[in-house]
Design an enzyme around this catalytic site. Structure first.
Site, short mmCIF file in Angstrom:
data_model
loop_
_atom_site.label_atom_id
_atom_site.label_comp_id
_atom_site.label_asym_id
_atom_site.label_seq_id
_atom_site.Cartn_x
_atom_site.Cartn_y
_atom_site.Cartn_z
N ARG A 44 1.02 -1.26 -0.23
CA ARG A 44 0.01 -0.40 0.28
C ARG A 44 1.02 1.37 0.48
O ARG A 44 0.24 2.04 -0.33
CB ARG A 44 -1.00 -0.05 1.37
CG ARG A 44 -1.16 1.54 1.25
CD ARG A 44 -2.58 1.54 2.36
NE ARG A 44 -2.78 0.59 3.62
CZ ARG A 44 -2.45 0.73 4.46
NH1 ARG A 44 -1.62 2.75 4.20
NH2 ARG A 44 -2.33 -0.28 5.54
N TYR A 87 -16.00 16.92 -15.50
CA TYR A 87 -16.97 15.19 -15.25
C TYR A 87 -17.67 15.51 -14.01
O TYR A 87 -17.87 15.13 -13.28
CB TYR A 87 -14.94 14.54 -15.32
CG TYR A 87 -15.55 12.87 -15.25
CD1 TYR A 87 -15.82 12.19 -16.18
CD2 TYR A 87 -15.04 12.16 -14.06
CE1 TYR A 87 -15.66 10.77 -16.26
CE2 TYR A 87 -15.27 11.01 -13.74
CZ TYR A 87 -15.80 9.77 -14.61
OH TYR A 87 -16.18 8.98 -14.79
N ASP A 109 -6.95 18.89 -14.82
CA ASP A 109 -7.19 17.34 -14.58
C ASP A 109 -6.59 17.56 -16.30
O ASP A 109 -7.37 17.68 -17.22
CB ASP A 109 -8.48 17.12 -14.83
CG ASP A 109 -8.71 15.65 -14.71
OD1 ASP A 109 -8.89 15.48 -15.77
OD2 ASP A 109 -10.01 15.16 -14.47
N LYS A 123 -8.21 5.70 -19.12
CA LYS A 123 -8.05 6.59 -20.14
C LYS A 123 -6.68 6.45 -21.34
O LYS A 123 -6.35 5.75 -21.70
CB LYS A 123 -8.96 7.65 -20.58
CG LYS A 123 -9.74 8.47 -19.13
CD LYS A 123 -10.81 7.05 -19.61
CE LYS A 123 -11.74 7.65 -18.30
NZ LYS A 123 -12.45 9.25 -17.10
C1 PLP Z 1 -13.42 8.99 -16.49
C2 PLP Z 1 -12.24 10.33 -15.33
C3 PLP Z 1 -12.20 10.74 -14.67
C4 PLP Z 1 -12.45 9.71 -13.53
O1 PLP Z 1 -11.89 8.22 -13.45
P1 PLP Z 1 -11.97 6.89 -13.46
O2 PLP Z 1 -10.31 5.82 -14.04
O3 PLP Z 1 -12.97 6.33 -13.72
O4 PLP Z 1 -12.62 6.98 -11.89
C5 PLP Z 1 -11.76 11.56 -14.23
N1 PLP Z 1 -11.56 12.84 -15.03
C6 PLP Z 1 -11.78 12.92 -16.41
C7 PLP Z 1 -11.58 14.01 -17.64
C8 PLP Z 1 -11.92 11.67 -16.49
O5 PLP Z 1 -12.17 11.02 -17.97
#
Ligand code: PLP
Length: 432
Positions: A94, A146, A218, A243
């Site tokens: 962890r 998001y 982000d 992503k």
């Molecule tokens: C998908 C996404 C998230 C969240 O990520 P997860 O891996 O699904 O928890 C946060 N910000 C953006 C811009 C995203 O596309």
């Protein structure tokens, strides 16, 4: 035993259940508590290399045990001590794991940051960043963030006393006016999801710095291949590595990266990841590290396809509007050219004649675009934000953010573009 300044010591107490334990002081000095430690070991050549070379080599060192060229998956929860104060530099997965450390090194390198910490999901990366804030802090957030970020912020309002203002960050006057004495963080998502609105990172970071608050970007939609927020003044970058960074739709994961020079911030996010129990599994880290190797190639292919798809939709008689920063008709096309190294592969559009029946018909008319949430994988996806990705926003919040029930979002993959255009042609046939 190392003596730490009082403020860091307070942080480090978060790291150990038993501060009196002799292992405690060892634990706080382990390599993963110091995200900069890996930097010294990496050949300086990798740091200076250009993006494609960095993608392939970042985080990679021949394994000291057998010289394995690929980073081994250290699938273990715990690490042996040879005596009460000595182990290999890791004690418990962890808090630190060599496979995760390799990925953290790689992501920090690609973003040009001080250090990174990798989390189980993008949402847990966001949680780590939000936990930098004290109770009662105020945060400014981009209005069309998001849906999951919105849901977490709404939860934090009720559960942790966080004060949140959602606003259009393109309106600098509104941003200035919204600042409060307790504003501690500005949350940028650029381009935004699903409307692909841009925020001027340099301008907002400047406002944040003048006010003494942290600017978080982000960077999920563009990845460091197409946008490097630290060069524009951001303090933190968060990612859903689910992503583009992983890119193959087979992992959920996240990362938080601290800006260059921000050693204390890098240590703090690493401590918080351990404290919250949000760190990423070794196997998932291995997969993301593998995905990263082709990041530059994938982003190029994604982007070339997206431009063709956007232009096709823009010219189609059934389409009312296309939201894509690579089109000259995008209101912030110039900012996109200035701030980004490319336009990315996310876009959204509205039909001239919308309504549930038509939207549904289009969504079901695809062969290569799969109707699914998520984005950034090699395969093309289509989503309906109002009922899928943004269903966690209230209808009023969606309306305020400009997300209509007719909006269709595409994550353009790396298939042959003729097939994708053919697919859109078929799906839109007879409309408009
Ligand atoms: C998908 C996404 C998230 C969240 O990520 P997860 O891996 O699904 O928890 C946060 N910000 C953006 C811009 C995203 O596309």
């Amino acid at each position: 035993m190392t003596l730490l300044p009082a403020d860091q010591l307070a942080d480090q107490h978060l790291d150990s259940n038993i501060p009196g334990n002799p292992a405690y002081h060892f634990t706080i000095n382990k390599p993963t508590s110091n995200p900069t430690a890996g930097w010294g070991q990496r050949p300086p050549l990798v740091r200076k290399a250009s993006l494609g070379t960095q993608c392939v080599h970042a985080g990679m060192q021949p394994d000291p045990a057998y010289g394995s060229v690929m980073v081994p998956i250290y699938q273990t929860s715990t690490f042996a001590f040879s005596d009460i104060c000595t182990n290999s530099g890791y004690d418990y997965t962890r808090s630190g794991n060599p496979t995760r450390a390799a990925l953290e090194d790689a992501i920090a390198l690609l973003e040009g940051g001080e250090g990174a910490t990798c989390t189980s999901t993008g949402m847990s990366a966001i949680l780590v960043a939000l936990n930098l804030l004290e109770h009662g802090s105020h945060l400014l957030c981009t209005i069309d963030c998001y849906g999951g970020t919105f849901r977490t912020l709404e939860h934090a309002k009720a559960a942790y006393g966080l004060d949140v203002t959602y606003l259009d960050l393109a309106d600098l006057g509104a941003v200035q006016a919204a600042l409060k004495p307790n504003t501690k963080m500005i949350w940028i998502e650029t381009p935004s999801n699903p409307l692909l609105r841009l925020t001027d990172i340099a301008a907002i970071s400047g406002v944040g710095k003048a006010h003494g608050c942290l600017t978080v970007v982000d960077n999920t939609f563009l990845s460091p291949a197409l946008q490097r927020p630290f060069e524009l003044g951001a303090d933190l970058v968060v990612h859903s590595t689910t992503k583009y960074l992983n890119g193959h739709s087979d992992v959920v994961g996240g990362a938080v990266v601290a800006a260059p020079g921000q050693v204390a911030l890098a240590q703090r996010i690493t401590s918080l990841n351990n404290l919250l129990g949000t760190s990423q599994s070794p196997h998932d880290c291995f997969l993301v590290l593998r995905g990263l190797k082709t990041l530059k190639l994938r982003m190029k292919a994604h982007e070339e396809n997206a431009q063709v798809v956007a232009e096709f939709l823009h010219a189609h008689p059934a389409v009312k509007s296309v939201h894509y920063p690579g089109l000259p008709s995008h209101p912030q096309h110039d900012l996109a050219k200035r701030q980004q190294d490319g336009f990315g592969a996310m876009l959204s559009f509205e039909l001239k004649e919308g309504g549930e029946a038509n939207v549904n018909r289009v969504l079901k008319g695809f062969r290569w675009f799969t109707l699914a949430e998520s984005l950034g994988g090699v395969e093309s996806l289509v989503a309906h934000p109002a009922s899928m990705t943004h269903a966690s926003m209230t209808p009023e919040a969606r309306k305020r953010a400009g997300i209509s029930d007719d909006l269709i979002r595409l994550s353009v993959g790396i298939e042959d573009v003729e097939d994708l255009v053919g697919d859109l042609e078929r799906a839109l046939e007879g409309l408009g």
